[in-house]
Scaffold this active site. Structure first.
Site, PDB file in Angstrom:
ATOM      1  CE  LYS A 241      24.670  35.786  29.748  1.00  0.00           C
ATOM      2  NZ  LYS A 241      24.587  37.199  29.948  1.00  0.00           N
TER       3      LYS A 241
ATOM      4  CG  ASP B  71      13.767  35.665  13.067  1.00  0.00           C
ATOM      5  OD1 ASP B  71      13.073  34.991  12.289  1.00  0.00           O
ATOM      6  OD2 ASP B  71      14.861  36.185  12.738  1.00  0.00           O
TER       7      ASP B  71
ATOM      8  CB  THR C 145      10.890  38.208  16.517  1.00  0.00           C
ATOM      9  OG1 THR C 145      11.590  39.059  17.415  1.00  0.00           O
ATOM     10  CG2 THR C 145       9.890  39.036  15.729  1.00  0.00           C
TER      11      THR C 145
ATOM     12  CG  ASP D   3      20.434  30.392  22.557  1.00  0.00           C
ATOM     13  OD1 ASP D   3      21.253  30.903  21.801  1.00  0.00           O
ATOM     14  OD2 ASP D   3      19.215  30.301  22.291  1.00  0.00           O
TER      15      ASP D   3
ATOM     16  CG  MET E 294      19.172  42.170  24.454  1.00  0.00           C
ATOM     17  SD  MET E 294      20.554  41.868  23.353  1.00  0.00           S
ATOM     18  CE  MET E 294      20.066  42.773  21.903  1.00  0.00           C
TER      19      MET E 294
HETATM   20  N1  SAH Z   1      16.070  36.611  18.705  1.00  0.00           N
HETATM   21  C1  SAH Z   1      15.258  37.073  19.812  1.00  0.00           C
HETATM   22  C2  SAH Z   1      15.874  38.260  20.518  1.00  0.00           C
HETATM   23  C3  SAH Z   1      17.213  37.985  21.120  1.00  0.00           C
HETATM   24  S1  SAH Z   1      17.870  39.343  22.016  1.00  0.00           S
HETATM   25  C4  SAH Z   1      13.867  37.382  19.286  1.00  0.00           C
HETATM   26  O1  SAH Z   1      13.655  37.391  18.075  1.00  0.00           O
HETATM   27  O2  SAH Z   1      12.967  37.588  20.121  1.00  0.00           O
HETATM   28  C5  SAH Z   1      17.341  38.968  23.642  1.00  0.00           C
HETATM   29  C6  SAH Z   1      16.307  39.952  24.095  1.00  0.00           C
HETATM   30  O3  SAH Z   1      15.070  39.660  23.465  1.00  0.00           O
HETATM   31  C7  SAH Z   1      16.004  39.920  25.557  1.00  0.00           C
HETATM   32  O4  SAH Z   1      16.933  40.663  26.302  1.00  0.00           O
HETATM   33  C8  SAH Z   1      14.641  40.561  25.588  1.00  0.00           C
HETATM   34  O5  SAH Z   1      14.736  41.946  25.450  1.00  0.00           O
HETATM   35  C9  SAH Z   1      14.025  40.042  24.319  1.00  0.00           C
HETATM   36  N2  SAH Z   1      13.175  38.866  24.532  1.00  0.00           N
HETATM   37  C10 SAH Z   1      13.262  37.686  23.915  1.00  0.00           C
HETATM   38  N3  SAH Z   1      12.267  36.864  24.302  1.00  0.00           N
HETATM   39  C11 SAH Z   1      11.530  37.569  25.187  1.00  0.00           C
HETATM   40  C12 SAH Z   1      10.360  37.289  25.929  1.00  0.00           C
HETATM   41  N4  SAH Z   1       9.727  36.124  25.856  1.00  0.00           N
HETATM   42  N5  SAH Z   1       9.875  38.261  26.724  1.00  0.00           N
HETATM   43  C13 SAH Z   1      10.470  39.450  26.813  1.00  0.00           C
HETATM   44  N6  SAH Z   1      11.576  39.764  26.145  1.00  0.00           N
HETATM   45  C14 SAH Z   1      12.109  38.846  25.323  1.00  0.00           C
END
Ligand code: SAH
Length: 805
Positions: free
Chosen positions: A358, A391, A419, A336, A475
């Site tokens: 998306k 993650d 993550t 995704d 988010m």
């Molecule tokens: N599983 C993902 C999080 C998914 S929720 C993880 O472990 O990182 C999606 C949110 O993660 C986004 O809206 C943002 O807030 C954050 N996010 C994920 N990757 C990011 C990145 N490279 N830079 C900034 N925010 C990020």
């Protein structure tokens, strides 16, 4: 006229046979029905679990013998005891109306569903079908075996203080023990807890040639029961089911259609599936067959495996070794939006790549559909990599995907990822904890159900306001203002440092800092959008010393690489190491030509005194020819070898050949000047090289001695679709375009379109040498930088120098 009705001797058997005899007698008052009791093997052996005793027909064989010998005219059984195949000469009649088909849980607890049984409850049942369904619904329940008739089992439940037993509702109803003050009766819904095929239906077995009894039964038949029996029995028959394997089926009759639910599993219960199929009542039998095949395929087909893996938070280097291993061999990759697209290049060329995130204008695939997709691919026997940003379990809905895979019996593993909460912060120079200031951290969704300032929030702000640790909101950019306001309102110091980190660990990373009072305005002015992390806490101040990523010399620079896909990795790596964003836009592709001519030269290689390699491709393709001719490096013998360029020299070294001469500058003039003194009229030179090469070298050297050129490859335009950087050029977002040969210049302009020359000129053109620069000028590209030396490293060094101006 007297009809002898055979039955087993158990109370239940006698009761239900009597019930049927009464129905028959009412419909046919002129006929005298007599009950004949016959003991079966299943009745005699009471102390062993059913599946250990032996064969199918445990409760039917003696009755069938009596039918065949003419001792009885009809035999009555519980349909669920009937093996899927009947002995030669015997058939079942159409059935009369069905009793309650469900299974029920009898329990001393005052509960109304299986879910409410206490944790670790002890439940008795002997049936494999029931065991595996309970295990699936309530893995914590302890299951023990039980045998005996209904009364015995109820007694055992009470004596052994069991938490429950599972029985067929039909039997209980027939003997009048469905409800009792001594226990609670919990019905288990048929489509969730699939009953035995045809449970609650009485089977009337007769000799195939007994027309009279057939007609007697036809008079009391029930249409819906007949449809159910057809569908459920055909399911059982197709699977050749017995009590040794878990099999269940239930046919639900709707208005116009029927839905058949089937359960099927391996004997040891290690794989069990429940599936359903819908169709018209006329197709009942066929639906049973189809569903059976579907279930069989799902259980026996070599099933695949799904890896729920984290792809890291942006930097491609943050993929785990394990995830990369799976990526390289997966049949299917499902990814995704937050996953680095570059990974897709590392998947197998024939892998199925499915994007479910998306995209501008496109909705993301719904979570249920993603789950179903993973199940389907797993059931098809595929090795599936489900790649998620960061993650998979951190706000990644990986849990839901795993649960559905579990329910479908598809094996899966989880590969944790780096993550954004931890890794993204680190790239922004923010340690999530630090001994100086915090001893905990909290990760919170900023995706709030209610955005209104009316207090109807779904987060416990009074608690959050008092937290002392680092708080990371994911988010949350949309709600930044509210988040800050709520924290202050609930007691947090308004001066508390806050950072917003956009696209952490990618070339597009942007970090803004402020405090709870100021950050909203700062982030708004800077137009910070999702995806971003909001970090609240003292640790934000550590960024001054700990930022490393956005300090790299080429950080924020977008650099187009135009070389062929195979050749570009070296340059891409160098640019990335320096923090730059290498955008691969391959313009050329190398294809070998004239193989026969090359092989011919290889055969007479010893006739030459000198050989000149002008590129890595030239070396590789020449060695392919050697291999084809059954030769190796020894074929070079005393040949004097010239290599143009460091890369070419290295390619030879890798094949254990040391170049005798490498000109300092990588242009034809330099080569001719350096090589001419080493040649005389007896020399003979071979140049295996590109079709597109300049004639100059051959012309000049031919003045001294014979020179054979063999064109071994051709550089053609790469027309394989890649994202076109025109949009970025027009938006003036590209800093540099690198050209490593005149062909790359030509094809780059071809591909972008000569009419867009102004857009191309918004970026700085970096050329590898004079020939390439000349081509640039010819086509209207302003050459800003020329590499010195004329190598890839030279290009990168030149960009570095320019960027620091
Ligand atoms: N599983 C993902 C999080 C998914 S929720 C993880 O472990 O990182 C999606 C949110 O993660 C986004 O809206 C943002 O807030 C954050 N996010 C994920 N990757 C990011 C990145 N490279 N830079 C900034 N925010 C990020």
């Amino acid at each position: 006229m007297k009809i002898k009705v055979g039955t087993r001797g158990s109370m239940l058997a006698r009761t239900q046979s009597q019930w049927l005899i009464d129905v028959l007698a009412k419909a046919h008052p002129q006929i005298n029905f007599e009950m004949v009791i016959i003991k079966t093997k299943g009745d005699l052996v009471q102390d062993k679990p059913l599946d250990k005793i032996g064969d199918k027909g445990l409760f039917t064989k003696e009755l069938e013998d009596a039918l065949l010998s003419g001792e009885i005219h009809m035999a009555i059984h519980s349909m669920k005891d009937m093996p899927s195949k009947l002995p030669e000469g015997l058939v079942l009649t159409v059935p009369t109306i069905r009793e309650d088909p469900r299974d029920v849980l009898l329990t001393p607890h005052h509960i109304s569903s299986l879910e409410e049984l206490p944790e670790g409850a002890v439940v008795a049942t002997g049936s494999k079908r029931r065991i595996c369904q309970i295990k699936k619904l309530r893995p914590d329940i302890e299951l023990i075996g039980i045998r005996g008739n209904i009364d015995t089992r109820i007694r055992k439940m009470q004596e052994q203080k069991l938490d429950g037993i599972v029985l067929a509702a039909a039997g209980l109803k027939r003997i009048g023990r469905f409800e009792d003050s001594a226990y609670q009766t919990v019905s288990l819904p048929e489509n969730m807890f699939v009953p035995a095929p045809a449970q609650g239906i009485l089977a009337v077995e007769i000799r195939a040639d007994n027309q009279q009894v057939k007609e007697l039964m036809a008079a009391i038949s029930d249409k819906n029961t007949r449809i159910q029996m057809q569908a459920e029995r055909s399911f059982l028959e197709t699977l050749n089911g017995s009590c040794h394997i878990p099999v269940g089926a239930f046919c639900e009759i709707k208005d116009q259609t029927i839905v058949l639910y089937g359960l099927y599993g391996l004997e040891d219960g290690s794989r069990v599936v429940t599936q359903s199929i819908e169709g018209s009542p006329e197709e009942a039998e066929n639906l049973g067959k189809q569903l059976a095949k579907k279930c069989y395929a799902a259980v026996h087909q070599q099933t695949g495996k799904v890896y729920l893996a984290g792809g890291g938070c942006g930097d491609p280097g943050l993929l785990t070794v394990k995830a990369r291993e799976i990526l390289e061999k997966a049949d299917v990759v499902v990814y995704d939006a937050l996953v680095n697209e570059r990974f897709i290049n590392d998947a197998r060329a024939d892998a199925e790549i499915i994007y479910v995130g998306k995209r501008a204008g496109n909705h993301a695939m719904r979570q249920e559909d993603i789950n179903a997709l993973l199940v389907k691919k797993g059931q098809e026997g595929k090795l599936v990599l489900r790649l998620k940003g960061g993650d998979p379990y951190v706000f990644g809905r990986g849990g839901e995907e795993g649960e559905d895979l579990y329910d479908a019996g598809v094996p899966f593993e989880v590969i944790p990822g780096i993550t954004s909460v931890i890794g993204g912060l680190a790239y922004a120079g923010i340690p999530i904890t630090h001994r100086d200031c915090v001893s905990s951290f909290h990760v919170i969704t900023g995706h709030l159900k209610s955005n209104a300032y009316d207090g109807s929030s779904d987060l416990d702000w009074p608690v959050l306001g008092k937290l002392k640790g680092t708080i990371v909101f994911l988010m949350g950019v949309k709600n930044l203002e509210k988040i800050c306001a709520e924290l202050v309102k609930n007691g947090m110091n308004p001066d508390m440092p806050v950072a917003v980190v956009h696209r952490a660990s990618t070339p597009y990373q942007r970090v803004v800092t402020g405090n709870l009072k100021t950050i909203y305005e700062i982030a708004t002015n800077e137009k910070i959008t999702a995806p971003s992390l909001i970090v609240v806490g003292e640790v934000v101040n550590k960024r001054q010393k700990l930022r490393f990523f956005d300090q790299k010399p080429l950080f924020g620079k977008n650099i187009i690489v135009t070389r062929s896909r195979e050749q570009s990795s070296q340059m891409v790596e160098k640019i990335n190491e320096l923090g730059g964003n290498a955008i691969e836009f391959p313009t050329i592709r190398i294809i070998p030509i004239n193989e026969a001519a090359c092989d011919q030269k290889v055969d007479v290689l010893s006739d030459y005194s000198h050989i000149i390699f002008t590129s890595i491709n030239g070396v590789e393709i020449f060695f392919d020819s050697l291999t084809r001719c059954g030769k190796d490096a020894r074929a070079f013998g005393k040949l004097h070898i010239t290599a143009i360029g460091e890369g070419t020299k290295k390619a030879l070294q890798q094949r254990c050949l040391r170049a005798d001469f490498v000109p300092d500058k990588y242009v034809g003039e330099e080569l001719v000047n350096g090589l001419a003194p080493l040649l005389n009229k007896n020399s003979r030179v071979l140049i295996p090289r590109s079709k597109n090469a300049r004639i100059y070298v051959v012309e000049e050297l031919s003045k001294i001695c014979p020179v054979d050129e063999v064109q071994t490859y051709e550089t053609v335009r790469e027309d394989h679709a890649t994202e076109n950087p025109l949009e970025m050029l027009e938006a003036q977002k590209i800093d540099y375009i690198t050209f490593t040969s005149s062909t790359t210049v030509q094809f780059f302009v071809d591909k972008i379109g000569a009419e867009h020359i102004d857009a191309i000129n918004t970026a700085k053109a970096v050329s590898i040498g004079p020939q390439t620069s000349k081509k640039c000028r010819e086509l209207g590209i302003n050459v800003n930088i020329e590499a010195e030396p004329y190598t890839i490293q030279g290009i990168v060094d030149a960009i570095l120098k320019d960027s620091q101006k």
